[in-house]
Scaffold this active site. Structure first.
Site, PDB file in Angstrom:
ATOM      1  N   ASP A 167       0.457  -1.268  -0.385  1.00  0.00           N
ATOM      2  CA  ASP A 167      -0.372   0.316  -0.282  1.00  0.00           C
ATOM      3  C   ASP A 167       0.591   1.651   0.547  1.00  0.00           C
ATOM      4  O   ASP A 167       0.289   2.407   0.287  1.00  0.00           O
ATOM      5  CB  ASP A 167      -1.140  -0.123   1.453  1.00  0.00           C
ATOM      6  CG  ASP A 167      -2.099  -1.278   1.471  1.00  0.00           C
ATOM      7  OD1 ASP A 167      -1.231  -2.281   1.471  1.00  0.00           O
ATOM      8  OD2 ASP A 167      -3.514  -0.716   1.062  1.00  0.00           O
ATOM      9  N   ASP A 196      -1.527  -2.214  -4.052  1.00  0.00           N
ATOM     10  CA  ASP A 196      -2.254  -0.990  -4.056  1.00  0.00           C
ATOM     11  C   ASP A 196      -0.419  -0.372  -4.201  1.00  0.00           C
ATOM     12  O   ASP A 196      -0.090   0.560  -3.146  1.00  0.00           O
ATOM     13  CB  ASP A 196      -2.200  -0.409  -2.377  1.00  0.00           C
ATOM     14  CG  ASP A 196      -4.015  -0.556  -2.434  1.00  0.00           C
ATOM     15  OD1 ASP A 196      -4.659  -1.604  -3.629  1.00  0.00           O
ATOM     16  OD2 ASP A 196      -4.445  -0.936  -1.690  1.00  0.00           O
ATOM     17  N   TYR A 199      -2.548   4.694  -5.931  1.00  0.00           N
ATOM     18  CA  TYR A 199      -3.469   5.386  -6.146  1.00  0.00           C
ATOM     19  C   TYR A 199      -3.888   6.434  -6.915  1.00  0.00           C
ATOM     20  O   TYR A 199      -4.258   7.172  -6.316  1.00  0.00           O
ATOM     21  CB  TYR A 199      -2.989   5.513  -3.879  1.00  0.00           C
ATOM     22  CG  TYR A 199      -3.326   4.743  -3.363  1.00  0.00           C
ATOM     23  CD1 TYR A 199      -2.083   3.605  -3.414  1.00  0.00           C
ATOM     24  CD2 TYR A 199      -4.233   4.435  -2.253  1.00  0.00           C
ATOM     25  CE1 TYR A 199      -1.856   2.855  -2.347  1.00  0.00           C
ATOM     26  CE2 TYR A 199      -3.904   3.101  -1.383  1.00  0.00           C
ATOM     27  CZ  TYR A 199      -3.349   2.426  -1.185  1.00  0.00           C
ATOM     28  OH  TYR A 199      -3.053   2.086  -0.077  1.00  0.00           O
ATOM     29  N   ASN A 233      -6.797  -2.962  -4.788  1.00  0.00           N
ATOM     30  CA  ASN A 233      -7.962  -3.102  -5.312  1.00  0.00           C
ATOM     31  C   ASN A 233      -7.827  -1.665  -5.858  1.00  0.00           C
ATOM     32  O   ASN A 233      -8.811  -1.370  -6.662  1.00  0.00           O
ATOM     33  CB  ASN A 233      -8.729  -2.535  -3.462  1.00  0.00           C
ATOM     34  CG  ASN A 233      -8.476  -1.936  -2.767  1.00  0.00           C
ATOM     35  OD1 ASN A 233      -7.376  -2.268  -1.930  1.00  0.00           O
ATOM     36  ND2 ASN A 233      -8.835  -0.884  -2.685  1.00  0.00           N
ATOM     37  N   HIS A 318      -3.714  -9.445  -0.910  1.00  0.00           N
ATOM     38  CA  HIS A 318      -3.988  -8.002  -0.737  1.00  0.00           C
ATOM     39  C   HIS A 318      -5.031  -7.812   0.467  1.00  0.00           C
ATOM     40  O   HIS A 318      -4.697  -7.217   1.403  1.00  0.00           O
ATOM     41  CB  HIS A 318      -4.797  -7.513  -1.770  1.00  0.00           C
ATOM     42  CG  HIS A 318      -4.369  -5.903  -1.655  1.00  0.00           C
ATOM     43  ND1 HIS A 318      -3.810  -5.347  -1.515  1.00  0.00           N
ATOM     44  CD2 HIS A 318      -5.882  -4.628  -1.313  1.00  0.00           C
ATOM     45  CE1 HIS A 318      -3.938  -3.974  -1.329  1.00  0.00           C
ATOM     46  NE2 HIS A 318      -5.161  -3.941  -1.329  1.00  0.00           N
ATOM     47  N   HIS A 328     -12.161  -2.288   6.878  1.00  0.00           N
ATOM     48  CA  HIS A 328     -11.585  -3.344   6.157  1.00  0.00           C
ATOM     49  C   HIS A 328     -12.096  -4.440   6.602  1.00  0.00           C
ATOM     50  O   HIS A 328     -11.679  -5.841   6.325  1.00  0.00           O
ATOM     51  CB  HIS A 328     -10.229  -3.355   4.971  1.00  0.00           C
ATOM     52  CG  HIS A 328     -10.319  -1.951   3.875  1.00  0.00           C
ATOM     53  ND1 HIS A 328     -10.610  -2.015   3.339  1.00  0.00           N
ATOM     54  CD2 HIS A 328      -9.192  -1.768   4.560  1.00  0.00           C
ATOM     55  CE1 HIS A 328      -9.835  -0.701   2.567  1.00  0.00           C
ATOM     56  NE2 HIS A 328      -9.362  -0.747   3.655  1.00  0.00           N
ATOM     57  N   HIS A 355      -3.647  -3.971   2.440  1.00  0.00           N
ATOM     58  CA  HIS A 355      -4.816  -3.259   2.718  1.00  0.00           C
ATOM     59  C   HIS A 355      -5.410  -2.667   3.410  1.00  0.00           C
ATOM     60  O   HIS A 355      -5.863  -1.233   3.764  1.00  0.00           O
ATOM     61  CB  HIS A 355      -5.936  -4.827   2.183  1.00  0.00           C
ATOM     62  CG  HIS A 355      -7.341  -4.206   2.086  1.00  0.00           C
ATOM     63  ND1 HIS A 355      -8.189  -3.568   0.971  1.00  0.00           N
ATOM     64  CD2 HIS A 355      -8.395  -4.374   2.339  1.00  0.00           C
ATOM     65  CE1 HIS A 355      -8.789  -2.831   0.681  1.00  0.00           C
ATOM     66  NE2 HIS A 355      -9.405  -3.776   1.577  1.00  0.00           N
ATOM     67  N   VAL A 356      -4.969  -2.738   4.563  1.00  0.00           N
ATOM     68  CA  VAL A 356      -5.464  -1.993   5.806  1.00  0.00           C
ATOM     69  C   VAL A 356      -3.913  -1.657   5.902  1.00  0.00           C
ATOM     70  O   VAL A 356      -2.580  -2.062   6.313  1.00  0.00           O
ATOM     71  CB  VAL A 356      -5.307  -3.634   7.051  1.00  0.00           C
ATOM     72  CG1 VAL A 356      -5.841  -2.257   8.624  1.00  0.00           C
ATOM     73  CG2 VAL A 356      -6.866  -3.656   6.880  1.00  0.00           C
ATOM     74  N   HIS A 357      -3.980  -0.349   6.303  1.00  0.00           N
ATOM     75  CA  HIS A 357      -2.556   1.136   6.258  1.00  0.00           C
ATOM     76  C   HIS A 357      -2.564   0.518   8.125  1.00  0.00           C
ATOM     77  O   HIS A 357      -1.992   2.285   8.642  1.00  0.00           O
ATOM     78  CB  HIS A 357      -3.403   1.898   6.131  1.00  0.00           C
ATOM     79  CG  HIS A 357      -3.899   1.824   4.469  1.00  0.00           C
ATOM     80  ND1 HIS A 357      -4.311   3.227   4.250  1.00  0.00           N
ATOM     81  CD2 HIS A 357      -3.788   0.687   3.901  1.00  0.00           C
ATOM     82  CE1 HIS A 357      -5.053   2.295   2.954  1.00  0.00           C
ATOM     83  NE2 HIS A 357      -4.135   1.634   2.790  1.00  0.00           N
TER      84      HIS A 357
END
Ligand SMILES: *[C@@H]1O[C@H](CO)[C@@H](O)[C@H](O)[C@H]1NC(C)=O
Ligand SMILES: *[C@@H]1O[C@H](CO)[C@@H](O)[C@H](O)[C@H]1NC(C)=O
Ligand SMILES: *[C@@H]1O[C@H](CO)[C@@H](O)[C@H](O)[C@H]1NC(C)=O
Ligand SMILES: *[C@@H]1O[C@H](CO)[C@@H](O)[C@H](O)[C@H]1NC(C)=O
Ligand SMILES: [Fe+2]
Length: 467
Positions: A167, A196, A199, A233, A318, A328, A355-357
């Site tokens: 990400d 990711d 962005y 995503n 992801h 999420h 995915h989870v930051h």
């Protein structure tokens, strides 16, 4: 280690570890490290890291990835802006003056009102293992030279060091993450990227200019060491309102992966061997239900893994299956239900997700007993299960995920909302040293760390907490 629990429970657990005593408590450690809340801002277009190289039609956004199943091939990709120019790569090993030539392909794509530059991909094959190669692109206009080192031949005790980033995006924090990774004294030789990338889709009309700036930003790493790509995503770029209905269009035009080498039919799920690791990349955003291509592929793929050849079985995807942040939440659940029994059966060593930051590491747990009517639906300790690591903390503009579920679930060993990267350093068939590095710290600090014991060759409990 060097983490501090904030609750009495964690404090007692840490003490318990030291005294080697048995302590019972709810979950693992929620780090006491509190990151100063600053806005995560994208670097402006005129930033130094986005500058295009000088010279007519100079190749930019240069990146490499593994080009076959075993590490004897490399895919070299780059973009030229003024005209197509040459898709040829000249390459030579460090000890030879003999230049070889490989011919690539060139193409462009349109996305709404944007037209891409000329995107080149060239696969260099039949390389020697464990050899430094120089390569040159931009032949005939402005040539640029880079280098990479091929991995050692695949084998069970071959040490190898992977970096882990997820990400990433293109904020000031992203730049700090990349810089911190590059300066880590435990030099990562290949990045396992959990999805990711740019962005760009957060900009009006998915401004694909931001795919270009991202490519230029990361070139300082991606041109010199392979990044193994996972689709997130933010790679989907599905925008029917803009007339863009083909998912993954910019991503698949820009980032090629060697999916055919593992008999995959799509670039979103595939595998590679590298040194002593077998790496399986899955797609959270492609069908994985029974009978689907990804399901069929994974079923056959897991049977092909020979742990006498590649002891370390690593999965990249992801959307995390075990995630105790309020972001999420349970998005990875349906894929977990489909594939988790296989991961336990085949003793996957570790699953990395993004995915989870934020950052989170699980205990070795599984949750596969549930069958709708028996009510057995809590994760349990399982020494055949992988460790699940969320490393979606690259630093993109969406900022940190700071809101966690309370109390910390039992399966969660360590969690902290900070940006950073990790290193998975394989020593031999039994041991790998894993460390997570938050951006605020110097290189010597390991905010979280663990000796991984291989699930086939040394199936000993390697958890860091008492239980
Ligand atoms: C990004 O990081 C590099 C390396 O630390 C530095 O030279 C550069 O100035 C940074 N750029 C921005 C926009 O922060
Ligand atoms: C697994 O790998 C080992 C070591 O390379 C090899 O000797 C053995 O034949 C392989 N087994 C199979 C079933 O291919
Ligand atoms: C954290 O998330 C929960 C669940 O979504 C929500 O109820 C709560 O208000 C959030 N807390 C903060 C401080 O945002
Ligand atoms: C594997 O690596 C670990 C950690 O470096 C070491 O303690 C162990 O002795 C090694 N095993 C063998 C067989 O060399
Ligand atoms: Fe994501």
């Amino acid at each position: 280690m060097g983490f501090l629990g904030f609750s009495w429970c964690s404090a007692i657990a840490v003490l318990g570890l030291l005294l080697n005593a048995v302590v019972f408590c709810n979950g693992g450690t929620t780090s006491a490290f509190v990151r100063p809340v600053e806005k995560t801002v994208d670097m402006p277009l005129e930033s130094d890291v986005f500058l295009a190289p000088h010279g007519y039609n100079a190749p930019q956004q240069v990146h490499i990835t593994q080009g076959d199943h075993v590490g004897k091939a490399v895919i070299v990709s780059w973009v030229t802006m003024e005209e197509a120019g040459s898709s040829t790569v000249l390459y030579w090993s460090e000890n030879s003056k003999n230049k070889n030539k490989a011919k690539g392909t060139v193409g462009r794509y349109k996305f709404y009102s944007y037209t891409s530059g000329h995107i080149h991909h060239c696969t260099i094959k039949n390389l020697e293992f464990d050899t430094k190669y120089y390569y040159e692109v931009g032949i005939g206009h402005t040539a640029r030279t880079f280098w990479f080192t091929t991995p050692p031949e695949v084998g069970p005790d071959v040490p190898y060091t992977f970096g882990l980033i997820g990400d990433l995006g293109q904020s000031y924090d992203s730049n700090k993450t990349l810089t911190h990774y590059e300066s880590n004294p435990t030099k990562g030789k290949t990045v396992l990227f959990v999805g990711d990338l740019s962005y760009a889709d957060t900009y009006p009309n998915h401004d694909n200019e931001r795919w270009d700036t991202w490519g230029r930003f990361v070139e300082r790493s991606t041109a010199y060491q392979p990044w193994i790509w996972t689709a997130g995503n933010h790679e989907i770029d599905f925008a029917p309102d803009l007339g863009e209905t083909k998912p993954f269009k910019p991503f698949t035009h820009r980032y090629h992966v060697p999916y055919k080498a593992s008999n995959s039919v799509a670039p979103f799920w595939y595998s590679i061997k590298r040194a002593s690791a077998y790496i399986i990349v899955l797609s959270s955003y492609s069908a994985y239900g029974k009978y689907t291509p990804q399901y069929q592929w994974l079923l056959a793929e897991l049977l092909k893994v020979n742990r006498s050849e590649t002891p370390w079985l690593i999965v990249l995807l992801h959307a995390p299956w075990y995630n105790s942040y309020n972001y999420h939440y349970m998005e990875g659940e349906t894929m977990r239900v489909m594939f988790e029994p296989w991961f336990v059966q085949h003793k996957v060593d570790v699953v990395f997700a993004g995915h989870v930051h934020a950052y989170e590491r699980s205990e070795r747990v599984s949750n596969i007993a549930y069958n709708v009517v028996n009510g057995i639906c809590s994760p349990v300790k399982d020494q055949s299960a992988p460790v699940y690591i969320t490393i979606g903390d690259g630093g993109n503009l969406e900022g940190l995920a700071t809101n966690m579920t309370e109390p910390q679930p039992k399966y969660s060993a360590f969690r902290e909302a900070s940006f950073g990267h990790a290193i998975f350093d394989i020593k031999n068939r039994t041991h790998a040293y894993y460390s997570w590095h938050r951006n605020q710290d110097g290189n010597a600090v390991e905010a979280d760390s663990l000796w991984f014991f291989n699930r086939i060759w040394h199936q000993v409990d390697d958890s860091t907490s008492t239980h």
